[in-house]
Design a protein around this motif. Structure first.
Motif, PDB file in Angstrom:
ATOM      1  N   ARG A  91      91.555 -24.830 -68.461  1.00 22.02           N
ATOM      2  CA  ARG A  91      92.512 -23.968 -69.153  1.00 22.02           C
ATOM      3  C   ARG A  91      91.781 -23.288 -70.308  1.00 22.02           C
ATOM      4  O   ARG A  91      91.745 -23.790 -71.432  1.00 22.02           O
ATOM      5  CB  ARG A  91      93.708 -24.776 -69.653  1.00 22.02           C
ATOM      6  N   TYR A 125      89.866 -19.190 -71.633  1.00 20.90           N
ATOM      7  CA  TYR A 125      89.322 -17.854 -71.401  1.00 20.90           C
ATOM      8  C   TYR A 125      88.281 -17.590 -72.477  1.00 20.90           C
ATOM      9  O   TYR A 125      88.563 -17.709 -73.676  1.00 20.90           O
ATOM     10  CB  TYR A 125      90.406 -16.771 -71.457  1.00 20.90           C
ATOM     11  N   THR A 136      84.851 -19.402 -68.335  1.00 23.83           N
ATOM     12  CA  THR A 136      86.301 -19.238 -68.301  1.00 23.83           C
ATOM     13  C   THR A 136      86.895 -20.101 -67.197  1.00 23.83           C
ATOM     14  O   THR A 136      86.344 -20.189 -66.091  1.00 23.83           O
ATOM     15  CB  THR A 136      86.646 -17.754 -68.072  1.00 23.83           C
ATOM     16  N   ASP A 175      90.353 -19.794 -66.297  1.00 22.73           N
ATOM     17  CA  ASP A 175      91.525 -19.205 -65.654  1.00 22.73           C
ATOM     18  C   ASP A 175      91.123 -18.374 -64.430  1.00 22.73           C
ATOM     19  O   ASP A 175      89.936 -18.129 -64.192  1.00 22.73           O
ATOM     20  CB  ASP A 175      92.396 -18.456 -66.677  1.00 22.73           C
ATOM     21  N   ALA A 223      95.459 -19.087 -72.115  1.00 19.59           N
ATOM     22  CA  ALA A 223      95.838 -20.095 -71.123  1.00 19.59           C
ATOM     23  C   ALA A 223      96.961 -21.009 -71.602  1.00 19.59           C
ATOM     24  O   ALA A 223      97.225 -22.033 -70.960  1.00 19.59           O
ATOM     25  CB  ALA A 223      94.617 -20.913 -70.717  1.00 19.59           C
ATOM     26  N   TYR A 263     101.408 -20.803 -60.609  1.00 18.36           N
ATOM     27  CA  TYR A 263     100.141 -20.524 -61.264  1.00 18.36           C
ATOM     28  C   TYR A 263      99.482 -19.328 -60.594  1.00 18.36           C
ATOM     29  O   TYR A 263      99.421 -19.236 -59.367  1.00 18.36           O
ATOM     30  CB  TYR A 263      99.237 -21.756 -61.154  1.00 18.36           C
ATOM     31  N   ASN A 264      99.002 -18.375 -61.393  1.00 18.90           N
ATOM     32  CA  ASN A 264      98.367 -17.153 -60.912  1.00 18.90           C
ATOM     33  C   ASN A 264      99.336 -16.297 -60.099  1.00 18.90           C
ATOM     34  O   ASN A 264      98.941 -15.597 -59.172  1.00 18.90           O
ATOM     35  CB  ASN A 264      97.117 -17.472 -60.071  1.00 18.90           C
ATOM     36  N   ASN A 280     101.803 -14.384 -69.731  1.00 14.13           N
ATOM     37  CA  ASN A 280     100.730 -14.857 -68.869  1.00 14.13           C
ATOM     38  C   ASN A 280     101.289 -15.939 -67.952  1.00 14.13           C
ATOM     39  O   ASN A 280     101.726 -16.987 -68.423  1.00 14.13           O
ATOM     40  CB  ASN A 280      99.565 -15.398 -69.690  1.00 14.13           C
TER      41      ASN A 280
END
Length: 453
Positions: free
Chosen positions: A142, A144, A155, A157, A226, A390-391, A417
């Motif tokens: 988690r 960036y 990163t 993420d 994140a 997620y994503n 996000n």
């Protein structure tokens, strides 16, 4: 709104779509909003729509838009010396470095200037690898850290994935799980358990990777994009102790969390820990002129006393950017921006957001400090299932897109996000504007409450 302004906005949009290649975007799928101006905590478009900036753009306009003291400093510097190569000394470069070093803990007395946060991470890692003679760097899933080759490798993420797939990231990055009690990987039920088990996991990762191969551990002091994840008490001190135990350097990434965002000059101040290297950028001058940097300890600087550091940038320590840092730090001191951000967190954002969590079934957890907050949105408070996966993208992201639209319709520009809505306005936002934005958020949450049970 006059026809001239509308025509100007149309031209801005046409030029953008004809010639600008945007970051993190499918070029044919975006429709960027033309912006006509900004001031304080607001920006506006050519159609007269005015937005309260609850995103601080990319969580960087810590002192707001168009701060007159910072603008004046840039103008004054432009009239005196616009640019000079990094190999020279000049007044504002030295002054900015001194002022930043004075804010850093321990013996971090030197500053290497970059053009932004990602380059700060690149150079912090290079410094660590050269200092230790080791190659690996550990970072959390988690996280960036930037989009340049080394930074995107570190990163955690999903923005890393596409770069990994085509070989754009570099080797030597190893990821581990940082603490996050709400979604614990360690089956913890208390902060103390989460801290202890997360540190045990980090130590096991170090042991399995081989301590003699690891140059550094890099961590966002407060994980930003994140999730605004606050480290539990004792965790950062534990990371420091593990780094000391195994001869590993500790890099604190303060690119987003630093310079008033957390209600302190540097977020690391909340935990009283001294890293070996600190990266900064964003809030150091609110992004008025691109700049970032690495704050360097005495022992690492000593490595390069007689050894050439093999790195540099044409615009390192750019005079216009350094002048804006000096003006920003001075303005923050004069206007008590640090104290104001801390007060906002304690008296406005914290209480109001926690009250919203009680009212709205979609709000699973509230996290934050200062002017740095996130709502973790869920379909069920009992199961903690994320409101969107997620994503999430496309149709999967629809609930969050609806929330964003509801906030914009109320004149508040959000930062979203995945399943989280971040509350990250300028650190000097007025109490009245802060409460105005929170009221809009409170109303907008109704559109996602329908997805929650």
């Amino acid at each position: 709104m006059t026809d001239d302004l509308k025509a100007a906005g149309a031209q801005v949009f046409a030029d953008d779509r004809a010639h600008v290649f945007h970051s993190w975007s499918a070029q044919g799928a975006i429709s960027p909003l033309p912006i006509a101006g900004a001031e304080g905590s607001y920006f506006w478009d050519y159609d007269g729509n005015r937005y309260l900036d609850f995103s601080s753009q990319l969580v960087n306009t810590n002192i707001g838009h168009q701060h007159p003291k910072v603008v004046a400093a840039i103008q004054e510097q432009a009239g005196k010396l616009c640019t000079i190569a990094p190999s020279f000394a000049n007044d504002v470069r030295g002054q900015a470095a001194r002022m930043i070093a004075e804010l850093a803990p321990g013996d971090l007395n030197y500053v290497f200037f970059t053009n932004g946060g990602a380059e700060a991470v690149e150079n912090a890692v290079r410094l660590a690898r050269l200092h230790t003679g080791r190659s690996k760097v550990l970072s959390t899933y988690r996280s960036y850290h930037g989009s340049t080759s080394t930074a995107i490798s570190l990163t955690g993420d999903p923005r890393r994935w596409a770069n990994d797939a085509v070989g754009q990231s570099t080797g030597g990055a190893v990821h581990f799980f940082g603490p996050h009690l709400y979604r614990s990987h360690f089956h913890a039920t208390t902060e103390a358990e989460e801290c202890e088990r997360a540190l045990q996991h980090l130590e096991e990762t170090i042991q399995y990777e081989g301590p003699a191969t690891i140059a550094a551990v890099i961590m966002e002091t407060i994980v930003g994009t994140a999730g605004v994840l606050m480290p539990p008490p004792g965790y950062l001190a534990g990371v420091r102790a593990l780094c000391d135990k195994y001869g590993i350097l500790y890099i604190a990434d303060e690119v987003m969390a630093g310079f008033a965002r957390s209600g302190a000059w540097l977020a690391i101040d909340h935990w009283g820990v001294t890293p070996d290297l600190i990266t900064f950028a964003k809030g150091s001058n609110s992004g008025y002129v691109p700049i970032g940097g690495v704050i360097i300890s005495e022992k690492i600087r000593e490595t390069f006393k007689d050894r050439v550091y093999p790195g540099g940038l044409t615009y390192s320590g750019h005079p216009l950017a350094c002048a804006s840092i000096v003006a920003t730090i001075n303005a923050m001191r004069e206007e008590k921006t640090i104290e104001h951000a801390a007060w906002l967190g304690e008296e406005v954002f914290g209480p109001e957001l926690r009250a919203m969590a009680e009212r709205h079934p979609s709000v699973g957890e509230v996290r934050g400090v200062g002017a740095f907050w996130a709502l973790d949105l869920v379909r069920s408070k009992e199961t903690r299932e994320m409101l969107v996966p997620y994503n999430a993208a496309g149709a999967d992201a629809a609930p969050m897109n609806e929330l964003a639209a509801a906030m914009k319709a109320r004149g508040v520009w959000p930062f979203i996000n995945f399943n989280r809505l971040h509350v990250v306005p300028p650190c000097n936002i007025s109490e009245a504007d802060a409460r105005k934005g929170l009221a809009a958020l409170d109303e907008a949450l109704a559109v996602v409450d329908v997805y929650a049970s």
